[in-house]
Design a protein around this motif. Structure first.
Motif, PDB file in Angstrom:
ATOM      1  N   ALA A  96     -20.750 -75.524-120.631  1.00 25.67           N
ATOM      2  CA  ALA A  96     -21.614 -75.314-119.467  1.00 25.67           C
ATOM      3  C   ALA A  96     -21.459 -73.893-118.927  1.00 25.67           C
ATOM      4  CB  ALA A  96     -21.290 -76.338-118.375  1.00 25.67           C
ATOM      5  N   VAL A  97     -20.234 -73.364-118.956  1.00 24.73           N
ATOM      6  CA  VAL A  97     -19.996 -71.986-118.502  1.00 24.73           C
ATOM      7  C   VAL A  97     -20.700 -71.018-119.448  1.00 24.73           C
ATOM      8  CG1 VAL A  97     -18.218 -70.207-118.191  1.00 24.73           C
ATOM      9  CG2 VAL A  97     -17.817 -72.531-117.349  1.00 24.73           C
ATOM     10  N   TYR A  98     -20.586 -71.270-120.746  1.00 24.07           N
ATOM     11  CA  TYR A  98     -21.250 -70.391-121.711  1.00 24.07           C
ATOM     12  C   TYR A  98     -22.768 -70.406-121.511  1.00 24.07           C
ATOM     13  CZ  TYR A  98     -23.088 -68.195-125.803  1.00 24.07           C
ATOM     14  OH  TYR A  98     -23.801 -67.360-126.621  1.00 24.07           O
ATOM     15  N   GLU A  99     -23.342 -71.580-121.317  1.00 25.33           N
ATOM     16  CA  GLU A  99     -24.795 -71.669-121.121  1.00 25.33           C
ATOM     17  C   GLU A  99     -25.238 -70.899-119.884  1.00 25.33           C
ATOM     18  OE1 GLU A  99     -27.114 -72.749-123.202  1.00 25.33           O
ATOM     19  OE2 GLU A  99     -25.477 -73.147-124.604  1.00 25.33           O
ATOM     20  N   ALA A 100     -24.479 -71.032-118.793  1.00 29.13           N
ATOM     21  CA  ALA A 100     -24.810 -70.293-117.573  1.00 29.13           C
ATOM     22  C   ALA A 100     -24.695 -68.788-117.819  1.00 29.13           C
ATOM     23  CB  ALA A 100     -23.889 -70.722-116.429  1.00 29.13           C
ATOM     24  N   LEU A 101     -23.657 -68.382-118.526  1.00 27.18           N
ATOM     25  CA  LEU A 101     -23.451 -66.974-118.842  1.00 27.18           C
ATOM     26  C   LEU A 101     -24.574 -66.449-119.739  1.00 27.18           C
ATOM     27  CD1 LEU A 101     -21.347 -64.571-118.732  1.00 27.18           C
ATOM     28  CD2 LEU A 101     -20.663 -65.388-120.973  1.00 27.18           C
ATOM     29  N   ALA A 102     -24.958 -67.228-120.737  1.00 29.42           N
ATOM     30  CA  ALA A 102     -26.030 -66.815-121.647  1.00 29.42           C
ATOM     31  C   ALA A 102     -27.362 -66.681-120.905  1.00 29.42           C
ATOM     32  CB  ALA A 102     -26.152 -67.804-122.797  1.00 29.42           C
ATOM     33  N   ARG A 103     -27.642 -67.594-119.975  1.00 36.70           N
ATOM     34  CA  ARG A 103     -28.879 -67.482-119.180  1.00 36.70           C
ATOM     35  C   ARG A 103     -28.855 -66.217-118.330  1.00 36.70           C
ATOM     36  NH1 ARG A 103     -28.047 -72.937-118.549  1.00 36.70           N
ATOM     37  NH2 ARG A 103     -27.145 -72.629-116.477  1.00 36.70           N
ATOM     38  N   ARG A 126     -29.264 -58.674-121.746  1.00 36.77           N
ATOM     39  CA  ARG A 126     -28.015 -58.395-122.450  1.00 36.77           C
ATOM     40  C   ARG A 126     -27.693 -59.571-123.355  1.00 36.77           C
ATOM     41  NH1 ARG A 126     -25.799 -56.890-117.090  1.00 36.77           N
ATOM     42  NH2 ARG A 126     -25.575 -54.645-117.069  1.00 36.77           N
ATOM     43  N   SER A 127     -26.818 -59.325-124.320  1.00 37.52           N
ATOM     44  CA  SER A 127     -26.272 -60.429-125.108  1.00 37.52           C
ATOM     45  C   SER A 127     -25.169 -61.070-124.283  1.00 37.52           C
ATOM     46  CB  SER A 127     -25.700 -59.908-126.424  1.00 37.52           C
ATOM     47  OG  SER A 127     -24.561 -59.098-126.178  1.00 37.52           O
ATOM     48  N   GLN A 152     -22.598 -59.204-121.702  1.00 31.15           N
ATOM     49  CA  GLN A 152     -22.451 -59.688-120.328  1.00 31.15           C
ATOM     50  C   GLN A 152     -20.976 -59.926-120.008  1.00 31.15           C
ATOM     51  OE1 GLN A 152     -24.837 -59.634-118.247  1.00 31.15           O
ATOM     52  NE2 GLN A 152     -24.223 -60.851-116.532  1.00 31.15           N
ATOM     53  N   ILE A 153     -20.243 -60.511-120.942  1.00 33.09           N
ATOM     54  CA  ILE A 153     -18.813 -60.743-120.728  1.00 33.09           C
ATOM     55  C   ILE A 153     -18.090 -59.417-120.533  1.00 33.09           C
ATOM     56  CG2 ILE A 153     -16.687 -61.537-121.856  1.00 33.09           C
ATOM     57  CD1 ILE A 153     -18.455 -63.754-123.160  1.00 33.09           C
ATOM     58  N   GLU A 154     -18.378 -58.430-121.392  1.00 28.50           N
ATOM     59  CA  GLU A 154     -17.723 -57.134-121.245  1.00 28.50           C
ATOM     60  C   GLU A 154     -18.104 -56.474-119.931  1.00 28.50           C
ATOM     61  OE1 GLU A 154     -16.671 -52.987-123.514  1.00 28.50           O
ATOM     62  OE2 GLU A 154     -18.114 -54.330-124.457  1.00 28.50           O
ATOM     63  N   PHE A 155     -19.373 -56.557-119.542  1.00 27.27           N
ATOM     64  CA  PHE A 155     -19.822 -55.987-118.274  1.00 27.27           C
ATOM     65  C   PHE A 155     -19.055 -56.606-117.106  1.00 27.27           C
ATOM     66  CE2 PHE A 155     -22.586 -56.484-114.569  1.00 27.27           C
ATOM     67  CZ  PHE A 155     -22.882 -55.164-114.272  1.00 27.27           C
ATOM     68  N   LEU A 156     -18.937 -57.922-117.110  1.00 27.29           N
ATOM     69  CA  LEU A 156     -18.248 -58.607-116.008  1.00 27.29           C
ATOM     70  C   LEU A 156     -16.751 -58.303-115.995  1.00 27.29           C
ATOM     71  CD1 LEU A 156     -20.117 -62.013-116.214  1.00 27.29           C
ATOM     72  CD2 LEU A 156     -20.351 -60.257-114.445  1.00 27.29           C
ATOM     73  N   LEU A 157     -16.135 -58.232-117.173  1.00 22.09           N
ATOM     74  CA  LEU A 157     -14.714 -57.900-117.229  1.00 22.09           C
ATOM     75  C   LEU A 157     -14.464 -56.477-116.731  1.00 22.09           C
ATOM     76  CD1 LEU A 157     -13.653 -59.507-120.616  1.00 22.09           C
ATOM     77  CD2 LEU A 157     -12.953 -60.213-118.322  1.00 22.09           C
ATOM     78  N   ARG A 158     -15.310 -55.542-117.133  1.00 21.23           N
ATOM     79  CA  ARG A 158     -15.153 -54.162-116.663  1.00 21.23           C
ATOM     80  C   ARG A 158     -15.353 -54.071-115.150  1.00 21.23           C
ATOM     81  NH1 ARG A 158     -16.072 -49.587-120.151  1.00 21.23           N
ATOM     82  NH2 ARG A 158     -15.866 -50.192-122.320  1.00 21.23           N
TER      83      ARG A 158
END
Length: 74
Positions: A20-27, A34-35, A39-45
């Motif tokens: 569910a977290v992945y689906e929300a992140l992908a949306r 973004r892919s 998106q994960i790298e953007f949020l971590l940075r």
């Protein structure tokens, strides 16, 4: 044409997420064109920068899209 700086190899990591977290992140990533990986790298940075822990050697985020074509050999 401006020469591009040397690119360091990207580190690959395995990340396990709740579906569910992945689906929300992908949306969310899709909304921002973004892919999910970007998106994960953007949020971590962003989290590292907000905490004052982003290392100066991190460099900018890679540009989206295809890398530029290499100039023709001389």
């Amino acid at each position: 044409m401006t020469p591009t700086p040397e690119r360091r190899p990207r580190k690959q990591v395995l990340l396990r997420l709740d579906p569910a977290v992945y689906e929300a992140l992908a949306r969310w990533a899709g909304d921002e064109l973004r892919s999910a990986n970007s998106q994960i790298e953007f949020l971590l940075r962003k989290a590292l920068a907000d905490a004052g822990r982003l290392p100066p050697a991190a460099g900018p985020l890679p540009r989206r899209g295809r890398p530029p074509k290499a100039p023709p050999p001389d």
